[in-house]
Design a protein around this motif. Structure first.
Motif, short mmCIF file in Angstrom:
data_model
loop_
_atom_site.label_atom_id
_atom_site.label_comp_id
_atom_site.label_asym_id
_atom_site.label_seq_id
_atom_site.Cartn_x
_atom_site.Cartn_y
_atom_site.Cartn_z
N LEU A 111 -48.90 -17.35 1.00
CA LEU A 111 -49.75 -16.94 -0.20
C LEU A 111 -50.94 -17.32 0.28
N SER A 112 -51.28 -18.48 0.80
CA SER A 112 -52.56 -18.91 1.56
C SER A 112 -52.99 -18.02 2.30
N PRO A 149 -44.22 -23.10 -6.41
CA PRO A 149 -43.57 -23.45 -5.45
C PRO A 149 -42.34 -24.68 -5.67
N ARG A 167 -56.38 -8.26 -4.81
CA ARG A 167 -56.62 -9.64 -5.07
C ARG A 167 -56.10 -9.99 -6.44
N LEU A 169 -52.38 -10.39 -6.19
CA LEU A 169 -51.96 -11.74 -5.51
C LEU A 169 -52.09 -12.92 -6.31
N ALA A 170 -53.22 -12.85 -7.21
CA ALA A 170 -53.10 -13.65 -8.43
C ALA A 170 -51.99 -14.00 -9.23
N GLN A 226 -54.35 -14.98 0.98
CA GLN A 226 -55.67 -15.05 0.21
C GLN A 226 -56.71 -15.43 1.23
N LEU A 274 -49.10 -12.83 -8.46
CA LEU A 274 -47.96 -13.39 -7.46
C LEU A 274 -47.81 -14.98 -7.34
N ARG A 275 -49.02 -15.31 -7.32
CA ARG A 275 -49.35 -16.94 -7.25
C ARG A 275 -48.64 -17.61 -8.74
N THR A 276 -49.01 -16.85 -9.62
CA THR A 276 -48.33 -17.61 -10.91
C THR A 276 -46.98 -17.44 -11.35
N HIS A 331 -45.77 -20.90 -0.28
CA HIS A 331 -47.28 -21.46 -0.33
C HIS A 331 -48.17 -21.08 0.90
N ALA A 349 -44.73 -17.17 -8.63
CA ALA A 349 -44.25 -17.89 -7.51
C ALA A 349 -44.32 -19.35 -7.48
#
Length: 95
Positions: free
Chosen positions: A7-8, A58, A46, A49-50, A11, A52-54, A4, A56
């Protein structure tokens, strides 16, 4: 660092990149091929990364739970109805 946090951090870096690209577009104009390519690449990063966030999450475990395997031998009666693996059937020959 946790996933997390990484990823932040990514971003924040992409936000800074977008601001820098916007400043370049103001100075150089947004009509040139090079500026459009840089803008498109920043937008693709961008979007990536979006995605990847979905994927990964946490709270998802890093690896599945381990299953202990006992050191004791298996019961031989489990294998009475099967052939010797790799050797073929007892009453047949290999071609």
């Amino acid at each position: 660092m946790s996933v997390h946090d990484d990823l932040s951090s990514m971003q924040r870096s992409l936000d800074e990149l977008s601001r820098a690209v916007a400043r370049l577009e103001q100075r150089l104009g947004s009509g040139g091929l090079e500026v459009r390519r840089v803008r498109a690449d920043a937008d693709h990063l961008r979007e990536s990364l979006a995605l990847l966030r979905t994927t990964a999450a946490p709270d998802a475990p890093v690896r599945p739970d381990l299953v202990p395997i006992p050191d004791t031998p298996y019961d031989g009666s489990l294998w009475t109805d099967s052939d010797d693996e790799g050797l073929g059937a007892r009453d047949r020959r290999a071609p």
